[in-house]
Design a protein around this motif. Structure first.
Motif, short mmCIF file in Angstrom:
data_model
loop_
_atom_site.label_atom_id
_atom_site.label_comp_id
_atom_site.label_asym_id
_atom_site.label_seq_id
_atom_site.Cartn_x
_atom_site.Cartn_y
_atom_site.Cartn_z
N UNK A 1 41.21 7.95 14.05
CA UNK A 1 41.37 6.62 14.63
C UNK A 1 40.13 5.76 14.37
N UNK A 2 38.95 6.34 14.54
CA UNK A 2 37.70 5.59 14.30
C UNK A 2 37.57 5.21 12.82
N UNK A 3 38.00 6.10 11.94
CA UNK A 3 37.96 5.81 10.51
C UNK A 3 38.89 4.64 10.16
N UNK A 4 40.07 4.61 10.75
CA UNK A 4 41.01 3.51 10.51
C UNK A 4 40.45 2.20 11.06
N UNK A 5 39.88 2.23 12.25
CA UNK A 5 39.27 1.03 12.84
C UNK A 5 38.13 0.53 11.94
N UNK A 6 37.27 1.46 11.48
CA UNK A 6 36.14 1.08 10.62
C UNK A 6 36.62 0.43 9.33
#
Length: 197
Positions: free
Chosen positions: A59-64
């Motif tokens: 999820x953090x990778x997608x947000x980034x």
């Protein structure tokens, strides 16, 4: 993203079959990009004990990526150097560069609720086969939806609207795409951290 290339192929060849062939090549490249992203995550799901951390990381990778695409709106230059005869390669690279496969990872991880399985991992091989099948299904369904939507648009432009309609009504979806990545990442992060409560 590639539907204008399908229209271009049909117009250059003056043949509707070229539009269908181009869509097939675009779909093939897009599917390979989805599979290249989803299958490694299906291999990670055997780490059931780390599922929450994997979901949070994805999820953090997608947000980034969404934030990056929102800030940096230039299209990757290498995409312009791929010859039109290699539509499948262009589609694969474009989907990877824009994070299309990455956007599916949190959705895919949410579909594969592996924490409900036996904590002893007695059926690890069944679990791996099931998650790989789910990854393939997600990639197929996403590619099918993308191909149908893009194909309908390409067919409408080629058969009825013409290129003038495109030039008069063109709109850039880069901001919408970046915001959708951020939204999917945030929803996935919320589900991973709260369990959806």
């Amino acid at each position: 993203m590639g539907w204008p290339l399908a229209v271009s192929a049909a117009l250059m060849d003056r043949d509707r079959r070229s539009l269908v062939k181009a869509l097939g090549a675009l779909a093939g490249g897009h599917f390979l990009a989805m599979a290249a992203i989803l299958f490694p995550f299906s291999a990670l799901l055997f780490l059931v004990a780390w599922q929450r951390e994997i979901q949070i990381g994805a999820a953090c990778l997608v947000i980034a990526l969404g934030v990056y695409l929102l800030i940096n709106r230039r299209h990757p230059r290498f995409l312009a150097r791929v010859p039109p005869s290699r539509l499948a390669l262009w589609s694969f690279l474009a989907a990877m560069a824009h994070g299309a496969g990455l956007m599916l990872v949190p959705i895919y991880l949410g579909i594969c609720r592996t924490t409900a399985t036996d904590p002893g991992h007695a059926a690890a091989s069944d679990l791996m086969a099931g998650t790989a099948a789910t990854a393939a299904l997600v990639a197929i369904l996403h590619t099918g939806a993308m191909t149908l939507a893009g194909g309908a648009l390409a067919w409408a432009v080629y058969a009825w609207l013409g290129l003038k309609a495109v030039s008069r009504s063109w709109f850039n979806l880069d901001i919408v795409w970046a915001l959708s990545l951020i939204l999917v990442g945030c929803v996935s992060l919320w589900f991973a951290t709260t369990g959806g409560h």
